[in-house]
Design a protein around this motif. Structure first.
Motif, PDB file in Angstrom:
ATOM      1  N   GLY A 131      15.552   6.514  -8.194  1.00 18.87           N
ATOM      2  CA  GLY A 131      16.474   5.378  -7.793  1.00 18.87           C
ATOM      3  C   GLY A 131      15.685   4.545  -6.860  1.00 18.87           C
ATOM      4  O   GLY A 131      14.532   4.939  -6.215  1.00 18.87           O
ATOM      5  N   ALA A 132      16.285   3.294  -6.588  1.00 20.48           N
ATOM      6  CA  ALA A 132      15.886   2.617  -5.423  1.00 20.48           C
ATOM      7  C   ALA A 132      15.916   3.112  -4.196  1.00 20.48           C
ATOM      8  O   ALA A 132      15.044   3.051  -3.369  1.00 20.48           O
ATOM      9  CB  ALA A 132      16.446   1.169  -5.511  1.00 20.48           C
ATOM     10  N   LYS A 169       6.922   7.806   4.507  1.00 20.31           N
ATOM     11  CA  LYS A 169       5.295   7.783   4.599  1.00 20.31           C
ATOM     12  C   LYS A 169       4.940   6.908   5.762  1.00 20.31           C
ATOM     13  O   LYS A 169       4.118   6.910   6.505  1.00 20.31           O
ATOM     14  CB  LYS A 169       4.755   7.248   3.428  1.00 20.31           C
ATOM     15  N   LEU A 170       5.763   5.676   5.913  1.00 17.04           N
ATOM     16  CA  LEU A 170       5.608   4.767   7.155  1.00 17.04           C
ATOM     17  C   LEU A 170       6.069   5.500   8.268  1.00 17.04           C
ATOM     18  O   LEU A 170       5.380   5.143   9.486  1.00 17.04           O
ATOM     19  CB  LEU A 170       6.308   3.448   6.861  1.00 17.04           C
ATOM     20  N   GLY A 171       7.074   6.437   8.471  1.00 20.94           N
ATOM     21  CA  GLY A 171       7.194   7.043   9.626  1.00 20.94           C
ATOM     22  C   GLY A 171       8.233   6.227  10.263  1.00 20.94           C
ATOM     23  O   GLY A 171       8.573   6.243  11.553  1.00 20.94           O
ATOM     24  N   SER A 192       0.915  -1.172   0.017  1.00 21.56           N
ATOM     25  CA  SER A 192       0.038   0.002   0.047  1.00 21.56           C
ATOM     26  C   SER A 192       0.819   1.299  -0.110  1.00 21.56           C
ATOM     27  O   SER A 192       0.610   2.131  -0.787  1.00 21.56           O
ATOM     28  CB  SER A 192      -1.192   0.028   1.208  1.00 21.56           C
ATOM     29  N   THR A 193       2.049   1.210   0.844  1.00 21.50           N
ATOM     30  CA  THR A 193       2.664   2.499   0.901  1.00 21.50           C
ATOM     31  C   THR A 193       3.405   2.728  -0.185  1.00 21.50           C
ATOM     32  O   THR A 193       3.502   3.864  -0.876  1.00 21.50           O
ATOM     33  CB  THR A 193       3.795   2.238   2.236  1.00 21.50           C
ATOM     34  N   ILE A 194       4.141   1.845  -0.933  1.00 22.51           N
ATOM     35  CA  ILE A 194       4.726   1.728  -2.347  1.00 22.51           C
ATOM     36  C   ILE A 194       3.934   2.415  -3.297  1.00 22.51           C
ATOM     37  O   ILE A 194       4.112   3.395  -3.933  1.00 22.51           O
ATOM     38  CB  ILE A 194       5.553   0.607  -2.744  1.00 22.51           C
ATOM     39  N   THR A 195       2.670   2.067  -3.283  1.00 21.82           N
ATOM     40  CA  THR A 195       1.792   2.243  -4.518  1.00 21.82           C
ATOM     41  C   THR A 195       1.308   3.714  -3.947  1.00 21.82           C
ATOM     42  O   THR A 195       0.945   4.450  -5.235  1.00 21.82           O
ATOM     43  CB  THR A 195       0.616   1.223  -4.287  1.00 21.82           C
ATOM     44  N   GLU A 197      13.714   5.886   0.702  1.00 25.62           N
ATOM     45  CA  GLU A 197      13.402   7.067   1.448  1.00 25.62           C
ATOM     46  C   GLU A 197      12.052   7.530   1.568  1.00 25.62           C
ATOM     47  O   GLU A 197      11.469   7.937   2.484  1.00 25.62           O
ATOM     48  CB  GLU A 197      14.248   8.240   0.988  1.00 25.62           C
ATOM     49  N   ARG A 198      11.377   7.709   0.343  1.00 23.25           N
ATOM     50  CA  ARG A 198       9.918   7.939   0.454  1.00 23.25           C
ATOM     51  C   ARG A 198       9.072   7.002   1.056  1.00 23.25           C
ATOM     52  O   ARG A 198       8.036   7.624   1.894  1.00 23.25           O
ATOM     53  CB  ARG A 198       9.536   8.384  -1.210  1.00 23.25           C
ATOM     54  N   VAL A 199       9.432   5.832   1.071  1.00 23.60           N
ATOM     55  CA  VAL A 199       8.356   4.699   1.673  1.00 23.60           C
ATOM     56  C   VAL A 199       8.602   4.919   2.794  1.00 23.60           C
ATOM     57  O   VAL A 199       7.497   4.757   3.934  1.00 23.60           O
ATOM     58  CB  VAL A 199       8.723   3.463   0.994  1.00 23.60           C
TER      59      VAL A 199
END
Length: 548
Positions: A280-281, A291-293, A251-254, A286-288
Motif C-alpha cells: 500500500g501507499a 531509508k531516509l532516516g 532515488s530512495t523510492i527506487t 514507511e519504507r521510504v
C-alpha cells in the motif's frame, strides 16, 4: 477490488533470483551498459552469430530488434520532457536519413524512435548522436526510462512554477548512472507542475506533481502507476517534497523497490506497482522514511477538475510577444526530412521543439507577427494545423511493421478508423481519445483512452483466423481517472468501424447535456453499450486483477 499480495514459496534470495530469472543472470554475467564498447567485436562476428544475451544487453542503449529479426534495429532516443533545440532535432533527422530509411516516430514518453538501423552502422549512429549531445543510455532495459513532463513547462502562464531545470538535473543524475541500470525492470518517472497534469502522473511508477505549500514550491508524490497487462492507477504517498529534495526522494523510492529481492524473482512481478499492491501507499511511505532516516511532511494532493491538455493550436506564452504552436502529427509518424525542415524553421526564430505524450509536437518561441507564416510553413512541411483534433488525441503504438510483439496492424489501422469516423461525424468527435495497441504491453495506453483497442485474433464462420481487436471502454486520465474494461472481445478488424460508429452514434443521440463520451459509457451498462455496437459483451473474462 484490491490485488492479492505477491506470495513467494521460497525466501527471496539471490540464489532464487538467479535460478528463476534469466535476465538477472545475464546482468550478473556482464553489465549491459558495457555492450556498446563491444560493438566492433559483435559486428566482426556478424549479426547471425551475436549471442541473444548480447542482443538483450543492447536494450540498455535503446535498441530493439526491428521485425523481422534480420539485423536491423529500432533505436529509442532519450529526450527529457521531450524538449529539443533545433540542432538536436536536425541531428536526429540526419541520422534517420543517413543510417535508416528516413523514418521517425514520436512516442508517448516524449521520445523519438528511429528504425532500420543496421548493426554495422551503430557505432556511426552513436558517434553522430554523441556529437549532438543526445543520449540513448537506458532508452530500454532495466533502467530509469525517459523522464516525461509538461511539454509547455516554462511557457504556460498557468503553471505553478517552472520545473524544466529540475527535470534536466534529474536526467543528468539518472541517465547512464550505473547505480540505476540494474533495476528489477523498467522504471518510469514523470515530473511536472502544470495545472492540468497533462503528463499522466496516474500511470507512471513515480510521479512528482508540482504543488505549493506555505509558499514553497515542491511536489506531491504518487507511486505505483503503470499499464501493460496488469494496469494500475498510481496512489498518493501523502507527502510534500521540497523541490531541492526531488532527486533524493526519487532515488530512495527506487532503491526501496530495487533492493527487495521479491521483485526480481519473476519478470512478471518486477514492477514498482506490485510492491505498492503488496504494502500500500502507507507501507511505501514507511519504507521510504525508514531509508531516509526522517519523516516526510504530510500533504494531501488536491483533485483537479480539468482534463489533460493536448496543447494543440496557437497559444500565448507567458513571454510577451511570443506564442507556442501545438502541431498534430497523424499517428505520430514523421520523416527525417520533415524533422530537418521543422528544425530549420524553428531555428529561424530561436525557438525549440517539444514532443508531447500524444505523439505530437509543440513549436515554441514563435514571434506573434510570424504566427501566420510559421503555420503556413508547417503545412508545407506536412503538418497542417487545420486538422480535426481527434487526430491529435489518438495514439497508436509502434506495432506493425516494426514490433516483434505486435499481433496486429496498429498505426495504419488506427488511421483508417479515424478517417472513417471523421468522414461520418466530422468535428463532433474532435475531443475523442482513441488508443490502439498491437499487444498487451500497452505502449499506446489503451487502458486510459475514451476507447481503447488491443490487437488479437478472431475467427470467421469457417474457423479461419482473422485479425481482430478487443475494445476497451470507460478509461480515462484526469479528474476521474480509471482503468478501462475490455467489454468487447475479438472483434474482427473488418467489423471495427461499424462497432465504433455505433458506440459514438449512441452517445451523440442519447447523451445528456454536456455529457462526455466516457461519462456516457460509465452511465450505461455493458448490454446497453453492446446494443449500440451491435456486439455481445464479454461474459466469461472479468480480469479480476484489473477491477477497481
Amino acid at each position: 477490488m484490491a490485488a492479492a499480495p505477491t506470495r513467494q514459496k521460497e525466501p527471496a534470495t539471490w540464489e532464487l533470483v538467479l535460478k528463476r530469472n534469466p535476465v538477472e543472470r545475464l546482468k550478473q554475467a556482464k553489465a549491459p551498459l558495457g555492450i556498446r564498447d563491444e560493438l566492433p567485436a559483435l559486428i566482426a562476428m556478424g549479426y547471425e552469430s551475436v549471442p541473444e544475451e548480447d542482443v538483450v544487453r543492447l536494450q540498455w542503449w535503446g535498441l530493439y530488434h526491428d521485425k523481422p529479426k534480420v539485423g536491423t534495429f529500432m533505436l529509442r532516443l532519450k529526450i527529457p520532457s521531450g524538449i529539443l533545440p533545433p540542432a538536436k532535432l536536425r541531428a536526429i533527422g540526419e541520422v534517420s536519413n543517413r543510417y535508416g530509411r528516413g523514418d521517425a516516430e514520436l512516442s508517448t514518453r516524449q521520445c523519438i524512435q528511429l528504425h532500420w538501423l543496421r548493426l554495422e552502422e551503430l557505432p556511426n549512429v552513436f558517434a553522430d548522436l554523441d556529437a549532438a549531445g543526445i543520449t540513448t543510455a537506458g532508452g530500454c532495459g532495466d533502467t530509469v526510462r525517459n523522464i516525461t513532463g509538461c511539454p509547455v513547462a516554462g511557457l504556460d502562464a498557468h503553471e505553478l512554477f517552472d520545473c524544466t531545470g529540475l527535470v534536466e538535473q534529474v536526467a543528468d543524475f539518472f541517465y547512464g548512472n550505473p547505480d540505476f541500470t540494474n533495476l528489477p525492470r523498467k522504471h518510469k518517472y514523470t515530473i511536472a507542475s502544470c495545472a492540468d497534469r497533462c503528463n499522466a502522473p496516474e500511470i507512471n511508477c513515480v510521479s512528482l506533481i508540482g504543488v505549493v505549500k506555505d509558499g514553497r514550491a515542491g511536489f506531491a508524490v504518487k507511486v505505483g502507476g503503470g499499464l501493460s497487462s496488469v494496469p494500475r492507477i498510481a496512489r498518493d504517498l501523502g507527502v510534500f517534497v521540497p523541490a531541492e529534495e526531488a532527486i533524493e526522494i526519487l532515488s530512495t523510492i527506487t532503491n526501496v523497490w530495487s533492493e527487495d529481492l521479491r521483485y526480481r524473482v519473476s519478470r512478471v512481478k518486477a514492477r514498482l506497482k506490485f510492491m505498492v499492491d503488496d504494502v500500500g501507499a502507507e507501507g511505501m511511505r514507511e519504507r521510504v522514511e525508514a531509508k531516509l532516516g526522517r519523516a516526510l511532511e504530510d500533504f494531501e494532493l488536491p483533485p483537479i477538475d480539468v482534463q489533460p491538455s493536448n496543447h494543440v493550436g496557437v497559444h500565448a506564452q507567458k513571454h510577451e510577444g511570443l506564442s507556442y504552436i501545438g502541431v498534430p502529427v497523424r499517428v505520430g509518424l514523421a520523416s527525417g526530412d520533415q524533422l530537418i525542415a521543422v528544425a530549420d524553421l524553428v531555428e529561424s526564430f530561436g525557438g525549440d521543439v517539444r514532443i508531447t505524450r500524444q505523439q505530437n509536437f509543440v513549436v515554441t518561441g514563435v514571434p506573434n507577427e510570424r504566427i501566420g507564416e510559421v503555420v503556413a510553413r508547417l503545412e508545407e512541411i506536412g503538418f497542417p494545423l487545420t486538422t480535426n483534433s481527434v487526430w491529435a488525441n489518438s495514439i497508436g503504438c509502434t506495432g506493425e511493421p516494426h514490433c516483434n510483439f505486435s499481433v496486429g496492424e496498429t498505426k495504419q489501422r488506427l488511421a483508417r478508423l479515424v478517417e472513417h469516423l471523421e468522414g461520418v461525424f466530422g468535428e463532433q468527435i474532435a475531443e475523442l481519445r482513441l488508443h490502439l495497441d498491437g499487444c498487451p504491453h500497452a505502449c499506446a495506453q489503451h487502458w486510459v483512452g475514451d476507447l481503447g483497442f488491443q490487437g488479437t485474433t478472431g475467427k470467421d464462420a469457417d474457423g479461419r483466423r482473422l485479425p481482430a481487436y478487443d475494445i476497451f471502454v470507460r478509461g480515462s486520465l484526469g479528474p476521474d481517472s480509471a482503468i478501462a474494461r475490455p467489454v468487447f472481445r475479438r472483434v474482427v478488424s473488418d467489423g471495427l468501424e461499424a462497432a465504433v460508429e455505433g458506440l459514438i452514434r449512441g452517445w451523440l443521440d442519447a447523451r445528456r447535456d454536456g455529457e462526455s463520451f466516457t461519462e456516457f459509457q460509465r452511465r450505461l451498462s455493458d448490454d446497453e453499450l453492446g446494443a449500440f455496437a451491435r456486439l455481445e459483451p464479454a461474459r466469461s473474462r472479468r480480469d479480476a486483477e484489473v477491477a477497481a
